[in-house]
Design an enzyme around this catalytic site. Structure first.
Site, mmCIF file in Angstrom:
data_model
loop_
_atom_site.group_PDB
_atom_site.id
_atom_site.type_symbol
_atom_site.label_atom_id
_atom_site.label_comp_id
_atom_site.label_asym_id
_atom_site.label_seq_id
_atom_site.Cartn_x
_atom_site.Cartn_y
_atom_site.Cartn_z
ATOM 1 C CG ASP A 11 -1.716 1.220 1.422
ATOM 2 O OD1 ASP A 11 -2.327 1.679 0.441
ATOM 3 O OD2 ASP A 11 -1.719 1.759 2.542
ATOM 4 C CG ASP B 83 -1.474 7.982 0.315
ATOM 5 O OD1 ASP B 83 -0.949 9.082 0.523
ATOM 6 O OD2 ASP B 83 -1.813 7.592 -0.824
ATOM 7 C CG ASP C 223 -2.800 2.696 6.124
ATOM 8 O OD1 ASP C 223 -2.872 2.476 4.889
ATOM 9 O OD2 ASP C 223 -3.188 3.752 6.635
#
Length: 259
Positions: free
Chosen positions: A20, A22, A196
């Site tokens: 991922d 960001d 996240d």
């Protein structure tokens, strides 16, 4: 839910690494365009690609063109817009929006004019409405987008960290990872995915279904089997993985013949 399984100390040489962007590789910022990309990111990705035979891909909510901007001059395999876009290891792209949502984008921008803390992120494959600067606007954003979706069955709503996003039905990070795992150089490798946010849960499910390793970055409930505390911990782990892989790579090189 989170388990107490220890994080593998390093990546195996046969890993397929999905990352991922960001919140995992880049710290979150007040708005999507105010992020600061760590200077070590591009060199680190380049080395990981070399050590893993090219089996590294970014799996992001960002569009591919935006990822390329932040990662230039590197053009890495990636899935953008939560899987609505995808570029494979050959550089071929696929994915199209199922219809025009310019009216939705305009309505979101009007909402942002009335509530300046909101941030509208138009995309070729949807639109994201960020309320990270004022979380109290969540309910308003949710009601507004749900109303816009009422007569658009080809679109769906995805919730993330203080963001709501309209996506084509069927798009997900999990499906993007599954597609990569059917292709060289990812096929036949053990998948690892670091993410996240809520939108990363489908990616975790995809790698766990292949007996891979799912790593949740930061706090929050998750199906991931492992956890890293934050972006700094991600870099520490990836750099340690590079060191280990470099050692394995050097051990596999034929010994130099002395004259």
């Amino acid at each position: 839910m989170l388990t107490a399984a220890p994080l593998p100390p390093h990546l195996p040489a046969d890993a397929a690494l999905f990352l991922d962007f960001d919140g995992s590789l880049v710290p979150m910022a007040p708005t999507p365009d105010s992020i600061v990309v760590p200077a070590q990111l591009v060199p680190l990705l380049r080395e990981l690609q070399a050590l893993l035979g090219g089996a590294v891909a970014i799996i992001s909510g960002r569009e591919i063109a935006v990822l390329d901007h932040y990662l230039q001059p590197l053009q890495i395999p990636c899935a953008g817009a939560h899987g609505a876009q995808r570029r494979d290891a050959r550089g071929q792209q696929c994915g199209d929006a199922p219809g025009d949502i310019s009216a939705v984008v305009e309505a979101c921008e009007q909402l942002a004019q009335a509530h300046p803390a909101l941030y509208v992120e138009p995309k070729q494959s949807g639109v994201a409405l960020h309320y990270r600067r004022d979380p109290s606007l969540e309910a308003l954003c949710l009601r507004s987008l749900q109303a816009m979706l009422a007569h658009r069955p080809q679109w769906t709503l995805l919730r993330g960290k203080r963001v709501l996003e309209m996506l084509p039905v069927g798009a997900s990070k999990g499906r993007a990872i599954q597609a990569f795992l059917q292709e060289a150089p990812f096929a036949g490798r053990t998948p690892f995915f670091l993410g996240d946010d809520i939108s990363d849960e489908s990616g975790f499910a995809a790698v766990l279904a292949q007996r891979g390793v799912a790593i949740k970055v930061g706090p929050g409930a998750s199906a991931a089997s492992h956890r890293l505390a934050g972006v700094d911990a991600v870099y520490h782990w990836l750099q340690a993985a590079c060191t280990q892989l470099r050692t394995l790579h050097n051990l596999r090189q034929p010994a130099e013949v002395q004259p």
